[in-house]
Design a protein around this motif. Structure first.
Motif, PDB file in Angstrom:
ATOM      1  N   UNK A 252     -59.578   7.363   3.656  1.00 30.83           N
ATOM      2  CA  UNK A 252     -59.901   7.139   5.308  1.00 30.83           C
ATOM      3  C   UNK A 252     -58.838   5.848   5.831  1.00 30.83           C
ATOM      4  N   UNK A 253     -58.766   4.985   5.081  1.00 31.52           N
ATOM      5  CA  UNK A 253     -57.784   3.576   5.235  1.00 31.52           C
ATOM      6  C   UNK A 253     -56.575   4.133   6.176  1.00 31.52           C
ATOM      7  N   UNK A 254     -56.070   4.380   4.901  1.00 32.14           N
ATOM      8  CA  UNK A 254     -54.872   5.137   5.403  1.00 32.14           C
ATOM      9  C   UNK A 254     -54.928   6.135   7.023  1.00 32.14           C
ATOM     10  N   UNK A 255     -56.188   6.694   7.228  1.00 32.15           N
ATOM     11  CA  UNK A 255     -55.967   7.532   8.077  1.00 32.15           C
ATOM     12  C   UNK A 255     -56.493   6.952   9.415  1.00 32.15           C
ATOM     13  N   UNK A 256     -57.124   6.031   9.194  1.00 29.52           N
ATOM     14  CA  UNK A 256     -57.239   5.026  10.391  1.00 29.52           C
ATOM     15  C   UNK A 256     -56.029   3.952  11.248  1.00 29.52           C
ATOM     16  N   UNK A 257     -55.830   3.554   9.928  1.00 34.82           N
ATOM     17  CA  UNK A 257     -54.422   3.019  10.274  1.00 34.82           C
ATOM     18  C   UNK A 257     -53.337   3.435  11.323  1.00 34.82           C
ATOM     19  N   UNK A 258     -53.239   5.170  10.597  1.00 40.96           N
ATOM     20  CA  UNK A 258     -52.406   6.108  11.512  1.00 40.96           C
ATOM     21  C   UNK A 258     -52.746   6.105  12.522  1.00 40.96           C
TER      22      UNK A 258
ATOM     23  N   UNK B 266     -35.968  18.695  14.309  1.00 35.32           N
ATOM     24  CA  UNK B 266     -37.030  19.659  13.892  1.00 35.32           C
ATOM     25  C   UNK B 266     -35.691  20.432  13.282  1.00 35.32           C
ATOM     26  N   UNK B 267     -36.679  21.646  12.377  1.00 31.09           N
ATOM     27  CA  UNK B 267     -36.007  22.856  12.251  1.00 31.09           C
ATOM     28  C   UNK B 267     -35.681  24.215  13.678  1.00 31.09           C
ATOM     29  N   UNK B 268     -34.843  25.157  12.949  1.00 33.64           N
ATOM     30  CA  UNK B 268     -34.960  26.418  13.970  1.00 33.64           C
ATOM     31  C   UNK B 268     -36.762  26.870  13.875  1.00 33.64           C
ATOM     32  N   UNK B 269     -36.612  26.741  15.402  1.00 35.16           N
ATOM     33  CA  UNK B 269     -36.182  27.213  16.240  1.00 35.16           C
ATOM     34  C   UNK B 269     -36.475  26.381  17.437  1.00 35.16           C
ATOM     35  N   UNK B 270     -36.100  25.268  17.074  1.00 34.07           N
ATOM     36  CA  UNK B 270     -37.216  24.090  17.352  1.00 34.07           C
ATOM     37  C   UNK B 270     -36.357  22.446  17.265  1.00 34.07           C
ATOM     38  N   UNK B 271     -34.983  23.061  17.115  1.00 27.95           N
ATOM     39  CA  UNK B 271     -34.195  21.789  16.462  1.00 27.95           C
ATOM     40  C   UNK B 271     -33.481  21.024  18.001  1.00 27.95           C
ATOM     41  N   UNK B 272     -33.666  21.450  19.672  1.00 30.50           N
ATOM     42  CA  UNK B 272     -34.041  20.919  20.293  1.00 30.50           C
ATOM     43  C   UNK B 272     -34.801  19.046  19.994  1.00 30.50           C
ATOM     44  N   UNK B 273     -35.438  19.291  20.056  1.00 28.80           N
ATOM     45  CA  UNK B 273     -36.879  18.159  19.282  1.00 28.80           C
ATOM     46  C   UNK B 273     -36.315  17.104  18.431  1.00 28.80           C
ATOM     47  N   UNK B 274     -36.156  15.967  18.555  1.00 24.11           N
ATOM     48  CA  UNK B 274     -35.830  14.708  17.981  1.00 24.11           C
ATOM     49  C   UNK B 274     -36.648  14.248  17.921  1.00 24.11           C
ATOM     50  N   UNK B 275     -37.877  13.730  16.620  1.00 21.92           N
ATOM     51  CA  UNK B 275     -38.544  12.894  16.260  1.00 21.92           C
ATOM     52  C   UNK B 275     -38.942  11.501  15.318  1.00 21.92           C
ATOM     53  N   UNK B 276     -39.130  10.567  15.656  1.00 22.91           N
ATOM     54  CA  UNK B 276     -39.123   8.986  15.197  1.00 22.91           C
ATOM     55  C   UNK B 276     -40.977   9.500  13.832  1.00 22.91           C
ATOM     56  N   UNK B 277     -41.182   8.959  12.738  1.00 22.96           N
ATOM     57  CA  UNK B 277     -42.221   9.360  11.679  1.00 22.96           C
ATOM     58  C   UNK B 277     -41.960   8.719  10.812  1.00 22.96           C
ATOM     59  N   UNK B 278     -42.911   8.043  11.202  1.00 17.78           N
ATOM     60  CA  UNK B 278     -43.621   7.259  10.419  1.00 17.78           C
ATOM     61  C   UNK B 278     -45.042   7.726   9.162  1.00 17.78           C
ATOM     62  N   UNK B 279     -44.830   7.138   8.202  1.00 10.17           N
ATOM     63  CA  UNK B 279     -45.495   7.534   7.051  1.00 10.17           C
ATOM     64  C   UNK B 279     -46.886   5.876   6.582  1.00 10.17           C
ATOM     65  N   UNK B 280     -47.954   6.576   6.866  1.00  9.08           N
ATOM     66  CA  UNK B 280     -49.262   5.781   6.258  1.00  9.08           C
ATOM     67  C   UNK B 280     -48.921   5.653   4.962  1.00  9.08           C
ATOM     68  N   UNK B 281     -49.103   5.011   3.822  1.00  6.05           N
ATOM     69  CA  UNK B 281     -49.340   4.620   2.595  1.00  6.05           C
ATOM     70  C   UNK B 281     -50.954   4.011   2.128  1.00  6.05           C
ATOM     71  N   UNK B 282     -51.226   3.558   1.282  1.00  5.79           N
ATOM     72  CA  UNK B 282     -52.370   2.971   0.635  1.00  5.79           C
ATOM     73  C   UNK B 282     -51.222   1.150   0.956  1.00  5.79           C
ATOM     74  N   UNK B 283     -50.711   1.328   1.439  1.00  2.00           N
ATOM     75  CA  UNK B 283     -49.953  -0.819   1.612  1.00  2.00           C
ATOM     76  C   UNK B 283     -49.812  -0.818   2.424  1.00  2.00           C
ATOM     77  N   UNK B 284     -50.046   0.127   3.390  1.00  3.30           N
ATOM     78  CA  UNK B 284     -49.209   0.065   5.301  1.00  3.30           C
ATOM     79  C   UNK B 284     -50.687  -0.588   6.227  1.00  3.30           C
ATOM     80  N   UNK B 285     -50.559  -1.860   6.370  1.00  4.73           N
ATOM     81  CA  UNK B 285     -51.702  -2.400   6.832  1.00  4.73           C
ATOM     82  C   UNK B 285     -51.932  -1.594   8.264  1.00  4.73           C
ATOM     83  N   UNK B 286     -53.276  -2.450   8.386  1.00  3.28           N
ATOM     84  CA  UNK B 286     -53.427  -2.351   9.888  1.00  3.28           C
ATOM     85  C   UNK B 286     -52.343  -3.032  10.914  1.00  3.28           C
ATOM     86  N   UNK B 287     -52.722  -4.712   9.935  1.00  4.71           N
ATOM     87  CA  UNK B 287     -51.734  -6.099  10.176  1.00  4.71           C
ATOM     88  C   UNK B 287     -49.580  -5.569  10.610  1.00  4.71           C
ATOM     89  N   UNK B 288     -49.218  -4.316   9.826  1.00  6.11           N
ATOM     90  CA  UNK B 288     -48.328  -4.625   9.970  1.00  6.11           C
ATOM     91  C   UNK B 288     -48.213  -3.204  10.466  1.00  6.11           C
TER      92      UNK B 288
END
Length: 499
Positions: free
Chosen positions: A345-351, A407-429
């Motif tokens: 729940x904490x990870x989800x809230x920080x996301x 992204x993979x085929x057939x959406x390879x023209x889409x570019x994204x950034x991704x941030x994974x929220x783990x237990x040690x990634x706080x709201x402050x971070x």
């Protein structure tokens, strides 16, 4: 087999400033030295080099756990010299593994009787777990085809194009055709309807992903199960489902307990999960659970006795450490259902905090979903001047490791950034990251366009010669994505890395 690359001939020695207190001569970089050196010097040399690694806590590319409690760290160090495979010598460690298998099986609603033991095994990670599950499906399908007197030399497996590379490895290593459901813009997971359409009599299973690596989204396993039941009834086949829950297996039971994705669905015959992701254990532990004994062909299980007693084994590895198994058991009993739910729940809230912070900038489209793995995948609304790869590169100056990818085929023209929220990634971070992203955006706004400008100039030159048709926006975006993909790939190749 180890793939590696040596440095140039001008850089063949290891030098250390502080280690010179103990040893004055440099060490060969790629050959074993002739003489021993003091332990203090060996430590200092290695420690100095490791300082140049990224900070694991700020590595937002990885799903893998980077923090555990000191008590668990101590258990890990106390058991680091135990070989897990020596079951007769370390019976308690074996018992702890069996407890983990049964706890996880019950978490996934395996249909077990009151005193019935679960069927499963600990692995090095989800990659090995998927290999084992795939082998079980292949062997069971082959046995059935042989008994029916039908050809059994062309097995296939149906997945989405968003699957992790270990599925491609399984298909290539064990000679199984991989039939991929292509993605499309705005829909970045496997479409169950299209997946079932691709199923034929040679399909050993359909693999569904509970938590896509690309955007964290859960695939609709319930719909896939219902559609497949209908097709099996019409055709007389019995095509099963495997759920790759590497990322989502320790999330869904706590955040979405009503979601039907596991052994509550009759066609789900096996599930893998990564203990070293949201199972909250350091890298090196995964699990695969089968619905029942009938779903794991007996001929795949080996029995050995040269370590002191009869021991059944079904793994691709043999010797491995016991520490991660023990650490997994620690987390399961230390946190319990309540603790895991609190962490998720904490990870989800920080996301959500991070997502809302990015939305307030007005510069990004959010590609990830609120329900799923706690991560935020996002792309620029306007990447004509600068793109996601440049943001990723500039964030490293602040210590952040944020991946950019197409992204993979057939959406390879889409570019994204991704941030994974783990237990040690706080709201402050999360708030700090948004601030640093804003700084990067502000700096990029002051810089001239790089890649797009070059492409525009090239098009202009070609247009003058009358040899080119003006590209569409999507074609231009694809060229930009291809350029940066090549650029990032070349940067990786130019570093000394062992994989």
């Amino acid at each position: 087999m180890v793939l590696s690359k040596t440095a140039s001939e001008t850089d063949v020695s290891v030098h250390s400033t502080f280690a010179s207190r103990y040893v004055r001569t440099s060490l060969p970089r790629f050959k074993m030295p002739e003489n021993s050196i003091p332990k203090e010097a060996a430590y200092q040399i290695i420690n100095d080099e490791l300082m140049l690694d990224g900070n694991p806590r700020l590595n937002l590319a990885s799903f893998v756990t980077t923090w555990m409690e000191p008590e668990c760290d101590k258990l890990i160090m106390d058991s680091i010299n135990k070989n897990y495979v020596d079951m007769d010598e370390y019976p308690v460690t074996t018992e702890l593994q069996n407890r983990c298998v049964n706890i996880i099986a019950h978490l996934f609603n395996a249909p077990l009787g009151e005193s019935e033991a679960a069927v499963g095994v600990g692995t090095v990670g989800s990659s090995e777990a998927i290999m084992l599950a795939g082998l079980a499906f292949k062997r069971k399908w082959q046995n059935k085809r042989k008994a029916e007197g039908k050809p059994y030399d062309k097995p296939n497996i149906v997945t989405g194009a968003n699957v992790q590379v270990c599925w491609e490895k399984f298909a290539r290593y064990f000679e199984v055709e991989l039939k991929e459901v292509k993605l499309r813009e705005g829909y970045y997971v496997m479409d169950p309807v299209k997946a079932v359409e691709m199923v034929d009599e040679n399909t050993i299973c359909v693999a569904a992903i509970l938590g896509s690596t690309l955007n964290g989204e859960f695939e609709d396993v319930k719909l896939l199960n219902d559609l497949l039941i209908k097709k099996n009834k019409e055709t007389g086949w019995d095509t099963p489902i495997h759920v790759d829950a590497a990322s989502g297996g320790f999330i869904a039971p706590f955040l979405y307990p009503e979601l039907e994705w596991d052994f509550r669905l009759p066609l789900v015959k096996s599930i893998n999960v990564s203990g070293h992701k949201y199972g909250l254990v350091y890298a090196g532990i995964g699990w695969v659970i089968w619905r029942s004994k009938e779903d794991l062909p007996e001929e795949l299980i080996f029995h050995i006795n040269y370590l002191g007693a009869d021991q059944p084994t079904f793994t691709l590895n043999f010797s491995k450490g016991s520490s991660q198994v023990i650490a997994q058991y620690y987390q399961l009993i230390r946190l319990g259902y309540e603790g895991y739910r609190n962490v998720m729940e904490n990870c989800h809230e920080n996301a959500i905090v991070l997502k809302e912070g990015l939305e307030k900038t007005g510069r990004f489209n959010i590609v990830s979903k609120d329900n799923g793995v706690p991560l935020v995948a996002f792309s620029l609304k306007d990447n004509k001047r600068h793109d996601e790869f440049e943001i990723s590169e500039m964030l490293r100056r602040f210590g952040w490791i944020v991946p950019a990818y197409t992204m993979p085929a057939d959406a390879q023209h889409i570019t994204v950034l991704r941030v994974v929220i783990r237990e040690d990634f706080s709201r402050t971070l999360a708030e700090r990251l948004v601030i640093d992203i804003q700084k990067v955006l502000h700096e990029l706004d002051t810089l001239p366009a790089k890649v797009n400008a070059k492409l525009a100039m090239a098009e202009e030159e070609e247009a003058k010669s009358g040899t080119v048709v003006k590209k569409t926006a999507i074609e231009t975006q694809r060229e930009v994505a291809a350029f940066w993909k090549k650029y990032v790939s070349e940067r990786k190749i130019n570093k000394n890395k062992i994989c």
